[in-house]
Design an enzyme around this catalytic site. Structure first.
Site, mmCIF file in Angstrom:
data_model
loop_
_atom_site.group_PDB
_atom_site.id
_atom_site.type_symbol
_atom_site.label_atom_id
_atom_site.label_comp_id
_atom_site.label_asym_id
_atom_site.label_seq_id
_atom_site.Cartn_x
_atom_site.Cartn_y
_atom_site.Cartn_z
ATOM 1 C CG PHE A 1 -2.735 -3.526 2.060
ATOM 2 C CD1 PHE A 1 -1.696 -4.257 2.314
ATOM 3 C CD2 PHE A 1 -3.491 -3.429 1.973
ATOM 4 C CE1 PHE A 1 -1.964 -5.554 1.501
ATOM 5 C CE2 PHE A 1 -4.312 -4.737 1.354
ATOM 6 C CZ PHE A 1 -3.282 -5.748 1.322
ATOM 7 C CG ASP A 2 2.667 2.341 4.846
ATOM 8 O OD1 ASP A 2 1.544 2.948 4.107
ATOM 9 O OD2 ASP A 2 4.397 2.249 4.495
ATOM 10 C CG MET A 3 1.680 3.176 -1.573
ATOM 11 S SD MET A 3 1.321 4.910 -2.505
ATOM 12 C CE MET A 3 2.203 6.156 -2.558
#
Length: 217
Positions: A6-8
């Site tokens: 995941f990106d944040m």
């Protein structure tokens, strides 16, 4: 079994809306129109600070005080985030789902590692991730694939076995370049035809991503 990266910001944490609000507020002081603020902010989403500053100067002028501008924006954002960091809808639910099913999960953010750790800790999310990578831990920022390749390697996986969940144009380009399967959940940026072609799937929410991953082996 697959793994997920995941990106944040804009994916797990609902911080992009705070970011663009801060830019608009600072833009008034610096005499920049809201349309220009909106356009340039979208260009820097997913990039490291250094590249973001370059983009700002490329668009607002080579002598524009990009560092001062972003410090003002950062001060506004910190005032808000110190109270509570909003999560994207279904963020905690999808992380819980992956954990309960024994699926390895990484987080790969262009934000500095120290800030990533602080914000994830503040929201009680640290325990959901097997690997956490900040933008300062790799040489090149998105759209280069370095950060995703490191996250995947640290998980002990191959790109072909990983889904990458992103919200930004730069993130999708990086995810595609890594050889993994990019899933886009758009936040502030509507995918162009170019970006659509790079995506494995596009969903409106993390809830839809969770449903899709539930069908995968």
């Amino acid at each position: 079994m697959y793994a997920v990266v995941f990106d944040m910001d804009g994916v797990i944490l609902d911080t992009e809306n705070l970011g663009i609000a801060a830019w608009r507020k600072a833009g008034v002081k610096y005499g920049i129109s809201e349309d220009e603020i909106n356009r340039v902010y979208r260009l820097i989403i997913g990039t490291k600070v250094e590249r973001g500053n370059e983009i700002i100067r490329e668009n607002f002028g080579k002598d524009f005080p990009s560092e001062d501008f972003r410090k003002e924006c950062g001060s506004y954002i910190r005032d808000v985030l110190n109270t509570k960091i909003p999560l994207r809808p279904f963020a905690r639910e999808i992380l819980e789902f992956l954990k309960n099913n024994g699926i390895k999960v990484a987080l790969a953010s262009s934000t500095k590692y120290e800030i990533v750790m602080r914000e994830l800790t503040q929201e009680g999310l640290i325990g959901y991730f097997d690997v956490i990578i900040g933008g300062d831990l790799v040489a090149k920022s998105k759209p280069e694939p370095d950060i995703f390749l490191k996250a995947i390697a640290d998980l002990g996986e191959t790109p072909e076995n990983c889904f990458i969940v992103e919200d930004s144009v730069n993130g999708i380009r990086a995810a595609h370049a890594s050889g993994a399967k990019p899933i886009m959940v758009p936040d502030l940026v509507t995918p162009t035809e170019e970006i659509k072609a790079l995506c494995h799937k596009i969903f409106d929410s993390l809830g839809e991503v969770m449903e899709y991953l539930g069908t995968q082996k």
